[in-house]
Motif scaffolding. Structure first.
Motif, PDB file in Angstrom:
ATOM      1  N   SER A 301     -13.491  -2.808   3.991  1.00  0.00           N
ATOM      2  CA  SER A 301     -12.945  -1.881   4.982  1.00  0.00           C
ATOM      3  C   SER A 301     -11.875  -0.983   4.379  1.00  0.00           C
ATOM      4  O   SER A 301     -10.899  -1.472   3.785  1.00  0.00           O
ATOM      5  CB  SER A 301     -12.352  -2.652   6.163  1.00  0.00           C
ATOM      6  N   ARG A 302     -12.038   0.326   4.548  1.00  0.00           N
ATOM      7  CA  ARG A 302     -11.029   1.256   4.037  1.00  0.00           C
ATOM      8  C   ARG A 302      -9.724   1.143   4.818  1.00  0.00           C
ATOM      9  O   ARG A 302      -8.651   1.516   4.309  1.00  0.00           O
ATOM     10  CB  ARG A 302     -11.550   2.685   4.100  1.00  0.00           C
ATOM     11  N   TYR A 303      -9.790   0.605   6.022  1.00  0.00           N
ATOM     12  CA  TYR A 303      -8.585   0.526   6.852  1.00  0.00           C
ATOM     13  C   TYR A 303      -7.583  -0.518   6.345  1.00  0.00           C
ATOM     14  O   TYR A 303      -6.412  -0.482   6.721  1.00  0.00           O
ATOM     15  CB  TYR A 303      -8.968   0.233   8.305  1.00  0.00           C
ATOM     16  N   THR A 304      -8.036  -1.444   5.492  1.00  0.00           N
ATOM     17  CA  THR A 304      -7.098  -2.415   4.923  1.00  0.00           C
ATOM     18  C   THR A 304      -6.136  -1.750   3.943  1.00  0.00           C
ATOM     19  O   THR A 304      -5.156  -2.372   3.522  1.00  0.00           O
ATOM     20  CB  THR A 304      -7.861  -3.545   4.197  1.00  0.00           C
ATOM     21  N   PHE A 305      -6.406  -0.489   3.576  1.00  0.00           N
ATOM     22  CA  PHE A 305      -5.504   0.231   2.680  1.00  0.00           C
ATOM     23  C   PHE A 305      -4.302   0.810   3.420  1.00  0.00           C
ATOM     24  O   PHE A 305      -3.336   1.247   2.788  1.00  0.00           O
ATOM     25  CB  PHE A 305      -6.255   1.355   1.955  1.00  0.00           C
ATOM     26  N   ILE A 306      -4.355   0.806   4.760  1.00  0.00           N
ATOM     27  CA  ILE A 306      -3.213   1.334   5.523  1.00  0.00           C
ATOM     28  C   ILE A 306      -1.961   0.495   5.279  1.00  0.00           C
ATOM     29  O   ILE A 306      -0.902   1.044   4.930  1.00  0.00           O
ATOM     30  CB  ILE A 306      -3.552   1.402   7.026  1.00  0.00           C
ATOM     31  N   PRO A 307      -2.009  -0.862   5.400  1.00  0.00           N
ATOM     32  CA  PRO A 307      -0.803  -1.652   5.097  1.00  0.00           C
ATOM     33  C   PRO A 307      -0.355  -1.503   3.648  1.00  0.00           C
ATOM     34  O   PRO A 307       0.854  -1.508   3.377  1.00  0.00           O
ATOM     35  CB  PRO A 307      -1.252  -3.094   5.394  1.00  0.00           C
ATOM     36  N   ALA A 308      -1.321  -1.384   2.721  1.00  0.00           N
ATOM     37  CA  ALA A 308      -0.954  -1.215   1.307  1.00  0.00           C
ATOM     38  C   ALA A 308      -0.182   0.080   1.100  1.00  0.00           C
ATOM     39  O   ALA A 308       0.851   0.105   0.404  1.00  0.00           O
ATOM     40  CB  ALA A 308      -2.210  -1.231   0.444  1.00  0.00           C
ATOM     41  N   ALA A 309      -0.677   1.175   1.702  1.00  0.00           N
ATOM     42  CA  ALA A 309      -0.004   2.466   1.559  1.00  0.00           C
ATOM     43  C   ALA A 309       1.378   2.440   2.205  1.00  0.00           C
ATOM     44  O   ALA A 309       2.357   2.943   1.625  1.00  0.00           O
ATOM     45  CB  ALA A 309      -0.869   3.560   2.179  1.00  0.00           C
ATOM     46  N   ILE A 310       1.460   1.848   3.398  1.00  0.00           N
ATOM     47  CA  ILE A 310       2.756   1.756   4.088  1.00  0.00           C
ATOM     48  C   ILE A 310       3.724   0.901   3.269  1.00  0.00           C
ATOM     49  O   ILE A 310       4.922   1.210   3.160  1.00  0.00           O
ATOM     50  CB  ILE A 310       2.573   1.177   5.502  1.00  0.00           C
ATOM     51  N   GLY A 311       3.204  -0.165   2.638  1.00  0.00           N
ATOM     52  CA  GLY A 311       4.036  -1.013   1.789  1.00  0.00           C
ATOM     53  C   GLY A 311       4.619  -0.242   0.618  1.00  0.00           C
ATOM     54  O   GLY A 311       5.799  -0.411   0.269  1.00  0.00           O
ATOM     55  N   LEU A 312       3.812   0.610  -0.008  1.00  0.00           N
ATOM     56  CA  LEU A 312       4.307   1.439  -1.120  1.00  0.00           C
ATOM     57  C   LEU A 312       5.414   2.378  -0.646  1.00  0.00           C
ATOM     58  O   LEU A 312       6.424   2.561  -1.329  1.00  0.00           O
ATOM     59  CB  LEU A 312       3.160   2.252  -1.721  1.00  0.00           C
ATOM     60  N   ILE A 313       5.215   2.989   0.525  1.00  0.00           N
ATOM     61  CA  ILE A 313       6.214   3.921   1.052  1.00  0.00           C
ATOM     62  C   ILE A 313       7.519   3.185   1.371  1.00  0.00           C
ATOM     63  O   ILE A 313       8.616   3.678   1.064  1.00  0.00           O
ATOM     64  CB  ILE A 313       5.663   4.632   2.310  1.00  0.00           C
ATOM     65  N   ILE A 314       7.422   1.992   1.957  1.00  0.00           N
ATOM     66  CA  ILE A 314       8.621   1.207   2.277  1.00  0.00           C
ATOM     67  C   ILE A 314       9.363   0.820   0.992  1.00  0.00           C
ATOM     68  O   ILE A 314      10.595   0.946   0.905  1.00  0.00           O
ATOM     69  CB  ILE A 314       8.250  -0.052   3.092  1.00  0.00           C
ATOM     70  N   LEU A 315       8.630   0.356  -0.015  1.00  0.00           N
ATOM     71  CA  LEU A 315       9.258  -0.026  -1.287  1.00  0.00           C
ATOM     72  C   LEU A 315       9.929   1.172  -1.965  1.00  0.00           C
ATOM     73  O   LEU A 315      10.952   1.020  -2.632  1.00  0.00           O
ATOM     74  CB  LEU A 315       8.216  -0.630  -2.221  1.00  0.00           C
ATOM     75  N   SER A 316       9.356   2.358  -1.770  1.00  0.00           N
ATOM     76  CA  SER A 316       9.933   3.552  -2.392  1.00  0.00           C
ATOM     77  C   SER A 316      11.312   3.881  -1.829  1.00  0.00           C
ATOM     78  O   SER A 316      12.073   4.628  -2.443  1.00  0.00           O
ATOM     79  CB  SER A 316       8.997   4.751  -2.184  1.00  0.00           C
ATOM     80  N   LEU A 317      11.638   3.325  -0.680  1.00  0.00           N
ATOM     81  CA  LEU A 317      12.921   3.607  -0.039  1.00  0.00           C
ATOM     82  C   LEU A 317      13.992   2.575  -0.379  1.00  0.00           C
ATOM     83  O   LEU A 317      15.068   2.582   0.223  1.00  0.00           O
ATOM     84  CB  LEU A 317      12.724   3.667   1.484  1.00  0.00           C
ATOM     85  N   SER A 318      13.710   1.693  -1.358  1.00  0.00           N
ATOM     86  CA  SER A 318      14.683   0.666  -1.732  1.00  0.00           C
ATOM     87  C   SER A 318      14.934   0.674  -3.243  1.00  0.00           C
ATOM     88  O   SER A 318      14.165   0.075  -4.011  1.00  0.00           O
ATOM     89  CB  SER A 318      14.198  -0.726  -1.303  1.00  0.00           C
ATOM     90  N   PRO A 319      16.002   1.337  -3.701  1.00  0.00           N
ATOM     91  CA  PRO A 319      16.340   1.307  -5.128  1.00  0.00           C
ATOM     92  C   PRO A 319      16.552  -0.114  -5.643  1.00  0.00           C
ATOM     93  O   PRO A 319      16.187  -0.417  -6.787  1.00  0.00           O
ATOM     94  CB  PRO A 319      17.644   2.120  -5.195  1.00  0.00           C
TER      95      PRO A 319
END
Length: 429
Positions: A301-319
């Motif tokens: 399912s391509r939709y399982t990539f939504i949490p992965a993408a959101i996880g990357l964005i969240i991690l990008s906001l934490s030095p």
């Protein structure tokens, strides 16, 4: 398949499988991002931006691009171009990534890319895949033999032992454990390294827990002709990688409208590289490692990539989180890099067999000469490379670019079918 391409899993399953994709993606970003981030001078901010760009690009691909379960990450071929053009400064490099991405997007969106696909014969693709591995060897050598708090010989001996353990794990592990081997090797290798040599990594406890990168844009400068030419050749190879990744996953899943998926996917990849150039980070590409994890989990399912993408964005906001993840010792990065590139060589050799790429000695020459030439140029002493004309140095001093140009010359001109047939006719006469 437990979940097909367009199936929407229940929320709990989507999060679990999304975290698995995130776990596979992170090591590639950290390994390649740290190499260039150190050059940039602020690798924490650099990797933050890399996480941010890739998070948004994955979302774009699954909703507007190829719409396939494909991992995206930093492109090794662009890393080669950056390392060989580092003397030009990050401004020229960022501009070259931007221009290369724009050219790729225009070619894909207009349909002109279909004409270039004819150049991607099996032998050309084989050489390009192998050249990426061979021309990155100087970087790997510097990583596994770095000298600092730990001596170069100790780092080298640790790397040799770690390579053996990593290859043994690759041979023995199965399923999800094998698919996430790079992630576990990253953490276990770091832990063992610090247990042996003492902690020499992350020490800046003043990094903010939450915060944006210091600058959301990178410097831009007009690149000289040589640098731009080198990057354009590298983007040619990136297009090969992107095309192969999309086609392979699409074929395995029997996806419909593949021509449209390829066109949209490569267009988004090109636009993503434009975005990367503006933000001052290295270019990205779709990876071809997804089939292994799909087979292991039964989830496409391509939709399982939504949490992965959101996880990357969240991690990008934490030095702070990036700083902790970035405290990986150079030898560990070098060995995992070596493992990844070895797997790529294996895929290249498999392609030789599947596509019957070598039938004659001439075919061996077409593959062999560019590989030897490209590797030799990659190891040229710096004093020799510095004597090349400045405008030609990014091309003549770039082993990957020269190897790619030579395989195209040999395949489509010197040893083309027309040339060979004329040669045989001349002998008969």
């Amino acid at each position: 398949m437990r979940y097909g391409l367009d199936d929407k899993p229940k929320l709990s399953d989507m999060i679990i499988f999304g975290l698995q994709w995130l776990a596979v993606t992170i090591p590639f970003i950290l390994i390649m991002g740290k190499v260039v981030g150190v050059m940039d001078g602020d690798y924490i901010s650099y990797i933050q931006k890399l996480f941010l760009v890739l998070g948004f690009l994955i979302l774009l691909q699954i909703f507007r691009g190829h719409k396939l379960p494909l991992i995206m990450g930093p492109a090794a071929v662009i890393l080669v171009a950056i390392l060989t053009s580092s003397h030009q400064g990050m401004g020229a490099i960022n501009s070259s990534v931007l221009i290369g991405g724009l050219v790729l997007a225009i070619l894909a969106a207009s349909g002109l890319f279909n004409y270039l696909k004819k150049l991607f014969t099996p032998r050309v693709i084989i050489v390009i895949l192998m050249l990426i591995s061979f021309t990155l060897l100087p970087t790997i050598i510097s990583l596994i033999s770095v000298s600092g708090p730990v001596t170069a010989i100790d780092n080298f001996l640790f790397s040799l032992g770690f390579v053996v353990v990593l290859l043994a794990a690759h041979a023995l592990l199965k399923g999800i454990w094998k698919s996430t081997l790079t992630l576990s090797a990253l953490f276990i290798g770091t832990l063992v390294y610090y247990l042996i040599f003492g902690f020499t990594g992350f020490t800046d406890m003043n990094l903010a827990r939450v915060g944006l990168p210091h600058s959301l844009t990178g410097s831009l400068a007009v690149p000289d002709v040589g640098v731009l030419a080198a990057f354009l050749v590298s983007f040619f190879a990136l297009a090969v990688n992107d095309l192969a990744s999309i086609e392979s996953v699409g074929t395995i899943l029997n996806a419909d409208e593949m021509e449209k998926r390829v066109k949209n996917g490569i267009t988004i990849t090109g636009l993503g590289n434009v975005f990367s150039g503006i933000m001052g980070v290295m270019g990205s590409v779709n990876y071809s490692i997804s089939p292994g994890l799909i087979a292991a989990t039964g989830v496409a399912s391509r939709y399982t990539f939504i949490p992965a993408a959101i996880g990357l964005i969240i991690l990008s906001l934490s030095p702070m989180a990036i700083g902790i993840m970035s405290s990986i010792p150079s030898p560990v990065i070098g060995v995992i890099f070596l493992y990844i590139l070895t797997a790529q060589i294996g895929a290249s050799l498999l392609l030789v067999v599947e596509k019957d790429g070598i039938k004659t000695v001439d075919h061996g020459m077409i593959i062999g000469l560019p590989l030897i030439l490209g590797t030799a140029i990659a190891f040229l002493p710096s004093e020799v490379a510095s004597q090349l004309p400045a405008i030609l140095r990014p091309v003549l001093g770039n082993g990957f670019v020269m190897g790619t140009l030579f395989v195209l010359f040999l395949e489509h001109l010197l040893y083309s079918k027309g040339t060979i047939s004329r040669k045989n006719n001349y002998k008969k006469e």
